[in-house]
Design an enzyme around this catalytic site. Structure first.
Site, PDB file in Angstrom:
ATOM      1  N   GLN A  94      26.468  -5.704  -0.064  1.00 44.10           N
ATOM      2  CA  GLN A  94      25.100  -5.892  -0.558  1.00 44.10           C
ATOM      3  C   GLN A  94      24.410  -4.854   0.492  1.00 44.10           C
ATOM      4  OE1 GLN A  94      23.939  -6.967  -3.447  1.00 44.10           O
ATOM      5  NE2 GLN A  94      25.510  -8.348  -4.082  1.00 44.10           N
ATOM      6  N   GLU A  97      39.475  -8.964  -6.938  1.00 45.77           N
ATOM      7  CA  GLU A  97      38.944  -7.825  -6.619  1.00 45.77           C
ATOM      8  C   GLU A  97      39.670  -6.625  -7.063  1.00 45.77           C
ATOM      9  OE1 GLU A  97      35.646  -6.475  -5.768  1.00 45.77           O
ATOM     10  OE2 GLU A  97      36.530  -4.601  -5.539  1.00 45.77           O
ATOM     11  N   ASP A 126      29.977 -11.778 -10.378  1.00 43.66           N
ATOM     12  CA  ASP A 126      29.181 -10.880  -9.709  1.00 43.66           C
ATOM     13  C   ASP A 126      29.592  -9.441 -10.134  1.00 43.66           C
ATOM     14  OD1 ASP A 126      27.213  -9.697  -8.330  1.00 43.66           O
ATOM     15  OD2 ASP A 126      28.021 -10.283  -6.342  1.00 43.66           O
ATOM     16  N   CYS A 171      23.376  -7.650 -11.437  1.00 38.33           N
ATOM     17  CA  CYS A 171      22.371  -6.540 -11.128  1.00 38.33           C
ATOM     18  C   CYS A 171      21.721  -5.777 -12.305  1.00 38.33           C
ATOM     19  CB  CYS A 171      22.841  -5.584 -10.119  1.00 38.33           C
ATOM     20  SG  CYS A 171      24.617  -4.841 -10.903  1.00 38.33           S
TER      21      CYS A 171
HETATM   22  N1  SAH Z   1      30.593 -10.353  -4.757  1.00 37.09           N
HETATM   23  C1  SAH Z   1      30.635  -9.275  -4.035  1.00 37.09           C
HETATM   24  C2  SAH Z   1      30.802  -8.087  -4.789  1.00 37.09           C
HETATM   25  C3  SAH Z   1      29.908  -7.765  -5.932  1.00 37.09           C
HETATM   26  S1  SAH Z   1      29.926  -6.023  -6.543  1.00 37.09           S
HETATM   27  C4  SAH Z   1      29.454  -9.342  -3.117  1.00 37.09           C
HETATM   28  O1  SAH Z   1      28.323  -9.797  -3.272  1.00 37.09           O
HETATM   29  O2  SAH Z   1      29.735  -8.485  -2.084  1.00 37.09           O
HETATM   30  C5  SAH Z   1      31.134  -6.012  -7.782  1.00 37.09           C
HETATM   31  C6  SAH Z   1      32.647  -6.053  -7.313  1.00 37.09           C
HETATM   32  O3  SAH Z   1      33.507  -5.815  -8.533  1.00 37.09           O
HETATM   33  C7  SAH Z   1      32.656  -4.468  -6.403  1.00 37.09           C
HETATM   34  O4  SAH Z   1      33.416  -4.877  -5.218  1.00 37.09           O
HETATM   35  C8  SAH Z   1      34.034  -3.871  -7.478  1.00 37.09           C
HETATM   36  O5  SAH Z   1      34.862  -3.064  -6.820  1.00 37.09           O
HETATM   37  C9  SAH Z   1      34.542  -4.909  -8.247  1.00 37.09           C
HETATM   38  N2  SAH Z   1      34.921  -4.643  -9.583  1.00 37.09           N
HETATM   39  C10 SAH Z   1      34.641  -4.149 -10.480  1.00 37.09           C
HETATM   40  N3  SAH Z   1      35.458  -4.077 -11.423  1.00 37.09           N
HETATM   41  C11 SAH Z   1      36.064  -4.816 -11.452  1.00 37.09           C
HETATM   42  C12 SAH Z   1      37.259  -5.687 -12.340  1.00 37.09           C
HETATM   43  N4  SAH Z   1      37.533  -5.138 -13.470  1.00 37.09           N
HETATM   44  N5  SAH Z   1      37.952  -6.754 -11.721  1.00 37.09           N
HETATM   45  C13 SAH Z   1      37.546  -7.000 -10.508  1.00 37.09           C
HETATM   46  N6  SAH Z   1      36.494  -6.691  -9.552  1.00 37.09           N
HETATM   47  C14 SAH Z   1      36.006  -5.450 -10.109  1.00 37.09           C
END
Ligand code: SAH
Length: 457
Positions: free
Chosen positions: A287, A337, A385, A412
């Site tokens: 973030q 992730e 998220d 977001c």
């Molecule tokens: N919760 C964390 C990351 C949020 S951003 C934080 O607040 O820091 C969204 C994340 O989802 C990113 O790290 C991205 O790599 C991951 N992502 C995107 N598509 C995805 C999917 N299909 N399955 C799992 N993760 C995914």
């Protein structure tokens, strides 16, 4: 093309009154019901505009002269920033917060979800110089290598030294790197001919740790004078503890290529969030607003009402920032992730914080939810998220099939949030608390929020 019967014509100059602001921060004026979008115009303002582009349902006009200005307009010196980095900087901060709240509310009303309330946006005390990460394009201007930004929605490059919403130390480090690239006579990338060397600079800085990472992104496999540049940079900036080189030779808008090598120092920096320590690699999502992220996570945890006995799934867990924060208040947390490096960080982060009640998996949230369901895992809370595109139907299906009491949705992008809320409601979930917008991106039009969906008995 069939001739459109519109109340305005191209290049027409006319007087309008702005009524609203789009999600991109453009003023909206209506001419006999036909919306014209106007850059830099605010609701309530009367101005003379020139029609530039016409579409079937809306058009674009350029502001020529303001006849009146809104009370909540802020006079800014760095006016040009508004067209790229800080598209809302002409609006005073309290009004920015109200705009973000209204944006979610308007989308809910449009989706016939009027009953769902939206709380006041949780704002920042110092809504400037907040970003812990910079990704700036490098280009050649009049023969000289420059760092800067692109104007909104274009590839018009503007050279810059003060980036206004970035941590001030990041701006200083960027200038040191720029000067070193000049010193060693490296050429900047040229998009049109796809030649040149340096494309972007990425700099991250730990808000508490003060550690800095610099990533130099090149169009070429090699970074000429890499050793000298790294040596000089370390000498000039002892807080730069990580210097990386990333290769991106694709014709793309994506900033980082798949390959990152260490030039000097270490491959990661660390930082703290709510008292937990996190390792952050160049490719990992982290973030960008550390002050507001702490508040965002606190709000998510509070709304999940964890008591220490719950099983939690954190889909889209990144480097595990939410997972670890929740693990302190739950029995067990499962995180998934898609970026392998981020999961490696997540595991290291759990160890470094001496937390043993976490399990992390690399892969798509969709498939791991199904795996966990087959394995008989029964989550009380599912945390999502996702990126801007929101959730897939298949994820919503597997999440609701596990029947958790609560689904906490950090979003977001309000448009996909509202779409997904509708799907959850069709599957027996309701929004029972007001949605909370948390301003992660002051001076911009981005809207982050927390929503709790509760299973109906
Ligand atoms: N919760 C964390 C990351 C949020 S951003 C934080 O607040 O820091 C969204 C994340 O989802 C990113 O790290 C991205 O790599 C991951 N992502 C995107 N598509 C995805 C999917 N299909 N399955 C799992 N993760 C995914």
């Amino acid at each position: 093309m069939a001739k459109l019967n519109l109340p305005v014509y191209k290049k027409e100059e006319l007087e309008v009154t702005v009524e609203d602001l789009t999600y991109q921060g453009l003023g909206v004026a209506k001419v006999k019901g036909y919306p014209l979008f106007i850059k830099a115009a605010l609701p309530g303002e009367k101005l003379v505009v020139k029609v530039e582009k016409l579409g079937k349902h809306f058009g674009y006009a350029k502001a020529l002269k303001w006849l009146t200005t809104a009370d909540n307009r802020v006079k800014t010196k760095a006016k040009y920033l508004q067209t790229g980095i800080a598209p809302l900087m002409h609006l005073d901060y309290q009004s920015q917060l109200a705009f973000k709240q209204k944006l979610i509310k308007d989308l809910l009303v449009k989706a016939h979800l009027d009953q769902i309330e939206v709380a006041k946006t949780l704002g920042m005390e110092q809504p400037f110089a907040y970003r812990n990460k910079a990704q700036v394009p490098v280009r050649q201007v009049k023969g000289q290598l420059e760092i800067g930004f692109f104007k909104q929605g274009s590839h018009d490059f503007v050279a810059l030294e003060d980036f206004y919403i970035q941590d001030k130390r990041i701006d200083q480090v960027l200038l040191v790197v720029r000067d070193l690239l000049r010193k060693y006579q490296l050429n900047a990338y040229d998009e049109k001919s796809h030649t040149g060397i340096v494309r972007h600079l990425m700099v991250r800085r730990g808000h508490y740790s003060k550690q800095v990472m610099v990533v130099i992104v090149t169009n070429t496999k090699k970074l000429p004078h890499a050793t000298e540049i790294a040596r000089d940079l370390q000498a000039a900036c002892p807080d730069v503890i990580s210097i990386m080189h990333n290769v991106n030779d694709a014709r793309t808008n994506v900033i980082l290529g798949p390959q990152t090598e260490l030039l000097a120092g270490q491959a990661e920096i660390t930082d703290q969030l709510n008292g937990l320590t996190f390792k952050i690699a160049a490719q990992s999502f982290y973030q960008v607003n550390p002050v507001q992220t702490e508040r965002l996570y606190q709000a998510a945890i509070k709304r999940a009402k964890l008591t220490g006995t719950e099983t939690v799934i954190d889909a889209y867990c990144g480097i595990g920032t939410i997972s670890l924060s929740m693990a302190k208040h739950a029995k067990h947390v499962y995180g998934v992730e898609i970026v392998p490096q981020a999961i490696e960080n997540a595991k290291q982060n759990a160890d470094a914080n001496k937390l043993t009640n976490l399990t992390f998996e690399v892969g798509e949230a969709e498939s791991w939810m199904a795996n966990w369901q087959k394995a008989g895992i029964k989550p009380d809370v599912i945390m999502v998220d996702p990126p801007r595109k929101g959730l897939t139907e298949s994820l919503i299906d597997s999440a609701t099939a596990m029947a958790p009491d609560k689904i906490v949705y950090v979003s977001c992008n309000p448009a996909t949030l509202v779409r997904d809320i509708k799907s959850f409601m069709e599957k027996g979930y309701q929004v029972t608390q007001p949605i909370l917008p948390v301003d992660q991106f002051p001076q911009t039009t981005h809207v982050e929020s927390v929503t709790v969906l509760t299973k109906q008995k």
